[in-house]
Motif scaffolding. Structure first.
Motif, PDB file in Angstrom:
ATOM      1  N   ASN A   9     160.430 -16.488 142.952  1.00 38.04           N
ATOM      2  CA  ASN A   9     160.648 -15.329 142.092  1.00 38.04           C
ATOM      3  C   ASN A   9     160.814 -15.838 140.662  1.00 38.04           C
ATOM      4  O   ASN A   9     161.859 -16.381 140.321  1.00 38.04           O
ATOM      5  N   LYS A  11     161.037 -14.189 138.040  1.00 34.39           N
ATOM      6  CA  LYS A  11     161.814 -13.240 137.228  1.00 34.39           C
ATOM      7  C   LYS A  11     161.105 -12.997 135.886  1.00 34.39           C
ATOM      8  O   LYS A  11     159.881 -13.003 135.829  1.00 34.39           O
ATOM      9  N   HIS A  96     165.784  -6.298 144.658  1.00 36.37           N
ATOM     10  CA  HIS A  96     166.515  -7.509 144.226  1.00 36.37           C
ATOM     11  C   HIS A  96     167.842  -7.065 143.598  1.00 36.37           C
ATOM     12  O   HIS A  96     167.913  -6.015 142.945  1.00 36.37           O
ATOM     13  N   GLY A 209     169.402 -17.805 147.005  1.00 37.59           N
ATOM     14  CA  GLY A 209     170.621 -18.039 146.228  1.00 37.59           C
ATOM     15  C   GLY A 209     170.821 -19.529 146.044  1.00 37.59           C
ATOM     16  O   GLY A 209     171.295 -20.217 146.950  1.00 37.59           O
ATOM     17  N   LEU A 229     163.900 -17.436 149.435  1.00 31.92           N
ATOM     18  CA  LEU A 229     163.489 -16.778 148.192  1.00 31.92           C
ATOM     19  C   LEU A 229     164.143 -17.592 147.078  1.00 31.92           C
ATOM     20  O   LEU A 229     165.375 -17.727 147.039  1.00 31.92           O
TER      21      LEU A 229
HETATM   22  C1  PEP Z   1     166.733 -15.014 143.115  1.00 33.32           C
HETATM   23  O1  PEP Z   1     166.895 -14.506 142.029  1.00 33.32           O
HETATM   24  O2  PEP Z   1     166.091 -14.391 143.984  1.00 33.32           O
HETATM   25  C2  PEP Z   1     167.296 -16.330 143.361  1.00 33.32           C
HETATM   26  C3  PEP Z   1     167.477 -16.693 144.589  1.00 33.32           C
HETATM   27  O3  PEP Z   1     167.619 -17.094 142.255  1.00 33.32           O
HETATM   28  P1  PEP Z   1     168.134 -18.622 142.245  1.00 33.32           P
HETATM   29  O4  PEP Z   1     167.290 -19.386 143.243  1.00 33.32           O
HETATM   30  O5  PEP Z   1     167.931 -19.092 140.853  1.00 33.32           O
HETATM   31  O6  PEP Z   1     169.557 -18.590 142.676  1.00 33.32           O
END
Ligand code: PEP
Length: 248
Positions: A9, A11, A96, A209, A229
């Motif tokens: 992702n 973003k 999300h 996460g 993810l």
């Molecule tokens: C996310 O935003 O879906 C995510 C898991 O971010 P990160 O891996 O940066 O914690």
């Protein structure tokens, strides 16, 4: 057997040149790998076409980060599921926690979007997860259960669930192995109750996460974790590839 899925992702990151460059690196690094897993990249909307061009011919799949619940119409600034499919997307991330927080997205809106995604033959990746306060109050399983009940599509179709504790996103913190296992096991039970055993067991449940190469092996080895993810660590091709390698 559920094949593991590693989804990136991006973003709201990347301009044309840097987004193209990252996609080109990903295609080069993932293209010649005997894939232990499926890779999916979800860039921001303006990069979907350039990324599609760069990953063409590689096994990397393309996804978007959101879609509208309507097929078309007077929704200024929004994008429909059919538009995403038209650009070559196979998946779309929905619900999300950043969209639930920034745009007030409710479970029922996420469900409507997931059903719109089915209408365009996209696979929705439906995100759920508790806040830190909810976890500390012992409510994690109840919160996730309510999100499953409210956000999942009622229509038939393939979807993916991503369990992302809100407090673990971008924080460098992850739940314990036991906590991840408990939540994923609970989600599996709820999916089987809702969809029947065969269908419930076929749905992939991703963990999200603060996943990175250094912790991917441990997280991906937990029972009922069918992939990841990945936010921050998906912005570097070698790190993203290393997370996939951990699937093997
Ligand atoms: C996310 O935003 O879906 C995510 C898991 O971010 P990160 O891996 O940066 O914690």
């Amino acid at each position: 057997m559920r094949r593991k899925l590693i989804a990136g992702n991006w973003k709201m990151n990347g301009l044309l040149a840097s987004g193209r460059g990252l996609a080109r690196d990903l295609a080069a690094q993932l293209g010649d790998q005997p894939p232990a897993c499926e890779f999916l990249v979800c860039p921001p909307f303006h990069l979907l076409v350039p990324v599609a061009e760069e990953i063409a011919g590689s096994p990397v799949l393309l996804g978007a980060q959101d879609c509208h619940s309507a097929e078309k119409g007077a929704h200024t600034g929004d994008v429909s599921a059919a538009m995403l499919a038209d650009l070559g997307c196979s998946h779309v991330i929905l619900g999300h926690s950043e969209r639930r927080a920034d745009h007030g997205e409710s479970n029922s809106l996420v469900r409507a979007k997931a059903e719109a995604a089915f209408g365009a033959a996209l696979v929705p990746v439906i995100c759920i997860g508790e806040t830190e306060d909810q976890r500390q109050a012992g409510e994690a399983l109840a919160v996730v259960g309510a999100q499953i009940a409210g956000s999942l599509p009622q229509a038939e179709g393939e979807f993916v669930v991503a369990y992302e504790p809100v407090w673990a996103i971008g924080s460098g913190r992850t739940p314990t192995r036991d906590d991840v296992g408990d939540v994923h096991g609970h989600i599996r039970t709820l999916l089987c109750d809702r969809l029947g055993d065969a269908r419930g067991r076929a749905i992939r449940i991703l963990y999200g996460g603060s996943v990175k190469a250094a912790n991917a092996g441990e997280l991906l080895g937990i029972d009922q974790v069918d992939g990841a993810l990945v936010g921050g660590a998906s912005l570097e091709a070698s790190e993203f590839r290393a997370i996939g390698t951990a699937c093997a």
